[in-house]
Motif scaffolding. Structure first.
Motif, PDB file in Angstrom:
ATOM      1  N   LEU A  11       0.822  -1.209   0.000  1.00  0.00           N
ATOM      2  CA  LEU A  11       0.000   0.000   0.000  1.00  0.00           C
ATOM      3  C   LEU A  11       0.858   1.262   0.000  1.00  0.00           C
ATOM      4  CD1 LEU A  11      -3.021  -0.635   2.403  1.00  0.00           C
ATOM      5  CD2 LEU A  11      -3.107  -0.092  -0.033  1.00  0.00           C
ATOM      6  N   GLN A  12       1.965   1.229   0.741  1.00  0.00           N
ATOM      7  CA  GLN A  12       2.861   2.384   0.785  1.00  0.00           C
ATOM      8  C   GLN A  12       3.480   2.650  -0.584  1.00  0.00           C
ATOM      9  OE1 GLN A  12       5.546   1.320   3.935  1.00  0.00           O
ATOM     10  NE2 GLN A  12       4.148   1.934   5.560  1.00  0.00           N
ATOM     11  N   GLN A  13       3.894   1.586  -1.260  1.00  0.00           N
ATOM     12  CA  GLN A  13       4.457   1.751  -2.598  1.00  0.00           C
ATOM     13  C   GLN A  13       3.407   2.265  -3.579  1.00  0.00           C
ATOM     14  OE1 GLN A  13       7.158  -1.416  -4.105  1.00  0.00           O
ATOM     15  NE2 GLN A  13       6.812  -2.386  -2.117  1.00  0.00           N
ATOM     16  N   TYR A  14       2.186   1.777  -3.441  1.00  0.00           N
ATOM     17  CA  TYR A  14       1.099   2.240  -4.310  1.00  0.00           C
ATOM     18  C   TYR A  14       0.825   3.723  -4.062  1.00  0.00           C
ATOM     19  CZ  TYR A  14      -3.496   2.343  -6.577  1.00  0.00           C
ATOM     20  OH  TYR A  14      -4.560   2.644  -7.389  1.00  0.00           O
ATOM     21  N   ALA A  15       0.795   4.115  -2.797  1.00  0.00           N
ATOM     22  CA  ALA A  15       0.548   5.522  -2.448  1.00  0.00           C
ATOM     23  C   ALA A  15       1.654   6.427  -2.972  1.00  0.00           C
ATOM     24  CB  ALA A  15       0.419   5.669  -0.936  1.00  0.00           C
ATOM     25  N   ALA A  16       2.878   5.906  -2.971  1.00  0.00           N
ATOM     26  CA  ALA A  16       4.028   6.697  -3.423  1.00  0.00           C
ATOM     27  C   ALA A  16       4.178   6.688  -4.942  1.00  0.00           C
ATOM     28  CB  ALA A  16       5.302   6.160  -2.782  1.00  0.00           C
ATOM     29  N   GLY A  17       3.389   5.840  -5.620  1.00  0.00           N
ATOM     30  CA  GLY A  17       3.477   5.760  -7.075  1.00  0.00           C
ATOM     31  C   GLY A  17       4.679   4.989  -7.565  1.00  0.00           C
ATOM     32  N   CYS A  37      -9.011  -0.984   3.343  1.00  0.00           N
ATOM     33  CA  CYS A  37      -7.738  -0.646   2.698  1.00  0.00           C
ATOM     34  C   CYS A  37      -7.801   0.731   2.037  1.00  0.00           C
ATOM     35  CB  CYS A  37      -7.355  -1.724   1.682  1.00  0.00           C
ATOM     36  SG  CYS A  37      -6.696  -3.233   2.455  1.00  0.00           S
ATOM     37  N   ARG A  38      -8.984   1.147   1.557  1.00  0.00           N
ATOM     38  CA  ARG A  38      -9.121   2.510   1.032  1.00  0.00           C
ATOM     39  C   ARG A  38      -8.864   3.522   2.137  1.00  0.00           C
ATOM     40  NH1 ARG A  38     -13.773   0.478  -1.636  1.00  0.00           N
ATOM     41  NH2 ARG A  38     -15.184   1.644  -0.273  1.00  0.00           N
ATOM     42  N   SER A  39      -9.358   3.244   3.332  1.00  0.00           N
ATOM     43  CA  SER A  39      -9.150   4.142   4.471  1.00  0.00           C
ATOM     44  C   SER A  39      -7.670   4.206   4.834  1.00  0.00           C
ATOM     45  CB  SER A  39      -9.975   3.664   5.662  1.00  0.00           C
ATOM     46  OG  SER A  39      -9.751   4.474   6.789  1.00  0.00           O
ATOM     47  N   LYS A  40      -7.014   3.057   4.841  1.00  0.00           N
ATOM     48  CA  LYS A  40      -5.593   3.027   5.174  1.00  0.00           C
ATOM     49  C   LYS A  40      -4.773   3.764   4.112  1.00  0.00           C
ATOM     50  CE  LYS A  40      -3.862  -0.574   7.154  1.00  0.00           C
ATOM     51  NZ  LYS A  40      -3.333  -1.944   7.445  1.00  0.00           N
ATOM     52  N   LEU A  41      -5.144   3.587   2.833  1.00  0.00           N
ATOM     53  CA  LEU A  41      -4.442   4.288   1.760  1.00  0.00           C
ATOM     54  C   LEU A  41      -4.592   5.794   1.918  1.00  0.00           C
ATOM     55  CD1 LEU A  41      -2.931   4.220  -0.993  1.00  0.00           C
ATOM     56  CD2 LEU A  41      -5.191   4.238  -2.076  1.00  0.00           C
ATOM     57  N   SER A  42      -5.792   6.251   2.261  1.00  0.00           N
ATOM     58  CA  SER A  42      -6.033   7.684   2.455  1.00  0.00           C
ATOM     59  C   SER A  42      -5.137   8.234   3.560  1.00  0.00           C
ATOM     60  CB  SER A  42      -7.506   7.922   2.796  1.00  0.00           C
ATOM     61  OG  SER A  42      -7.758   9.287   3.033  1.00  0.00           O
ATOM     62  N   MET A  43      -4.962   7.454   4.626  1.00  0.00           N
ATOM     63  CA  MET A  43      -4.097   7.881   5.723  1.00  0.00           C
ATOM     64  C   MET A  43      -2.649   7.964   5.260  1.00  0.00           C
ATOM     65  SD  MET A  43      -3.316   5.954   9.331  1.00  0.00           S
ATOM     66  CE  MET A  43      -2.436   4.657   8.446  1.00  0.00           C
ATOM     67  N   LEU A  44      -2.193   6.969   4.490  1.00  0.00           N
ATOM     68  CA  LEU A  44      -0.822   6.969   3.995  1.00  0.00           C
ATOM     69  C   LEU A  44      -0.576   8.157   3.068  1.00  0.00           C
ATOM     70  CD1 LEU A  44      -0.391   3.160   3.244  1.00  0.00           C
ATOM     71  CD2 LEU A  44       0.765   4.453   5.046  1.00  0.00           C
ATOM     72  N   GLU A  45      -1.560   8.448   2.225  1.00  0.00           N
ATOM     73  CA  GLU A  45      -1.415   9.587   1.315  1.00  0.00           C
ATOM     74  C   GLU A  45      -1.392  10.902   2.083  1.00  0.00           C
ATOM     75  OE1 GLU A  45      -3.475   7.838  -2.762  1.00  0.00           O
ATOM     76  OE2 GLU A  45      -4.726   8.842  -1.261  1.00  0.00           O
ATOM     77  N   SER A  46      -2.168  10.996   3.146  1.00  0.00           N
ATOM     78  CA  SER A  46      -2.179  12.206   3.957  1.00  0.00           C
ATOM     79  C   SER A  46      -0.834  12.427   4.638  1.00  0.00           C
ATOM     80  CB  SER A  46      -3.283  12.128   5.016  1.00  0.00           C
ATOM     81  OG  SER A  46      -4.554  12.074   4.423  1.00  0.00           O
ATOM     82  N   VAL A  47      -0.253  11.338   5.166  1.00  0.00           N
ATOM     83  CA  VAL A  47       1.066  11.430   5.806  1.00  0.00           C
ATOM     84  C   VAL A  47       2.115  11.846   4.796  1.00  0.00           C
ATOM     85  CG1 VAL A  47       2.881  10.114   6.944  1.00  0.00           C
ATOM     86  CG2 VAL A  47       0.512   9.792   7.622  1.00  0.00           C
ATOM     87  N   GLY A  48       2.066  11.221   3.605  1.00  0.00           N
ATOM     88  CA  GLY A  48       3.022  11.587   2.562  1.00  0.00           C
ATOM     89  C   GLY A  48       2.872  13.026   2.127  1.00  0.00           C
ATOM     90  N   GLY A  49       1.603  13.478   2.002  1.00  0.00           N
ATOM     91  CA  GLY A  49       1.354  14.858   1.606  1.00  0.00           C
ATOM     92  C   GLY A  49       1.858  15.850   2.638  1.00  0.00           C
TER      93      GLY A  49
END
Length: 217
Positions: A11-17, A37-49
């Motif tokens: 999921l982290q790799q997916y969020a990072a592209g 998993c959509r919720s977890k992805l949203s959290m990972l994207e928020s942290v990355g952002g």
């Protein structure tokens, strides 16, 4: 109820592209089915952002990049953006974006593998993985095998059970060279899966190993 999810690293790799296309197809398809998993992805994207926003902007680099892009547009070096055409069919067994890949391949075209099993190859531009749909007849097992690399199996319809657990619609099984198993479709309904592999399977049967190049598994 989905019980088997994507691991955090994928999921982290997916969020990072940074995830290869083959794996990304499976991840995006699972996300279409899995609110957790959509919720977890949203959290990972928020942290990355947050961390991206915390970095000071390089104004000179931004200006240079824009000038370079503008010059390419003026010179006609940038192709027109063509929107992805969504599938024209409505079989919800195959969520977007998987449906778009099936459309690009000319629609559902099952190739018989024997004993009622079938597969359909899903073309991608990713040379590091193989993506396919698998159909296992209700109550039937697939041949016992291990793996030369990682295999991701996402259930789209029906269910199967193996030495690890039972997997139903939306569930993901990650297998590597440490696992030897013989998945079996549960009775009453054919099992349809999306499978992504980075290397051919290692079948226990000598006969299957001989015809493996023909089957393309």
């Amino acid at each position: 109820m989905i019980e088997h999810h994507l691991d955090d690293d994928m999921l982290q790799q997916y969020a990072a592209g940074t995830l290869a296309e083959g794996w990304s197809v499976a991840v995006a398809t699972h996300l279409a089915l899995c609110p957790a998993c959509r919720s977890k992805l949203s959290m990972l994207e928020s942290v990355g952002g947050y961390f991206i926003d915390s970095e000071p902007a390089d104004e000179a680099a931004v200006s240079q990049s824009w000038e370079s892009l503008k010059a390419k547009i003026d010179a006609g070096q940038i192709d027109k953006v063509v929107p992805i055409k969504k599938g024209s069919w409505s079989d919800h067994t195959y969520p977007q974006p998987l449906r778009t890949y099936i459309d690009a391949a000319g629609g559902l075209k099952w190739r018989q593998l024997g004993r009622g099993a079938a597969q359909m190859m899903i073309p991608t531009s990713d040379e590091t993985t193989t993506v396919r749909l698998l159909k296992i007849p209700a109550g039937q097992p697939v041949p016992e095998h291990s793996h030369r690399g990682v295999e991701l199996t996402l259930v789209l319809d029906g269910s199967f059970s193996d030495e690890v657990s039972r997997f139903a619609r939306g569930d993901v099984e990650m297998a590597d060279d440490s696992l030897t198993h013989q998945p079996k479709a549960d009775a009453g309904r054919d099992c349809i899966c999306l499978a992504v592999t980075e290397a051919p399977l290692r079948f226990k049967s000598r006969f299957l190993r001989l015809i493996q190049p023909i089957l393309g598994i």
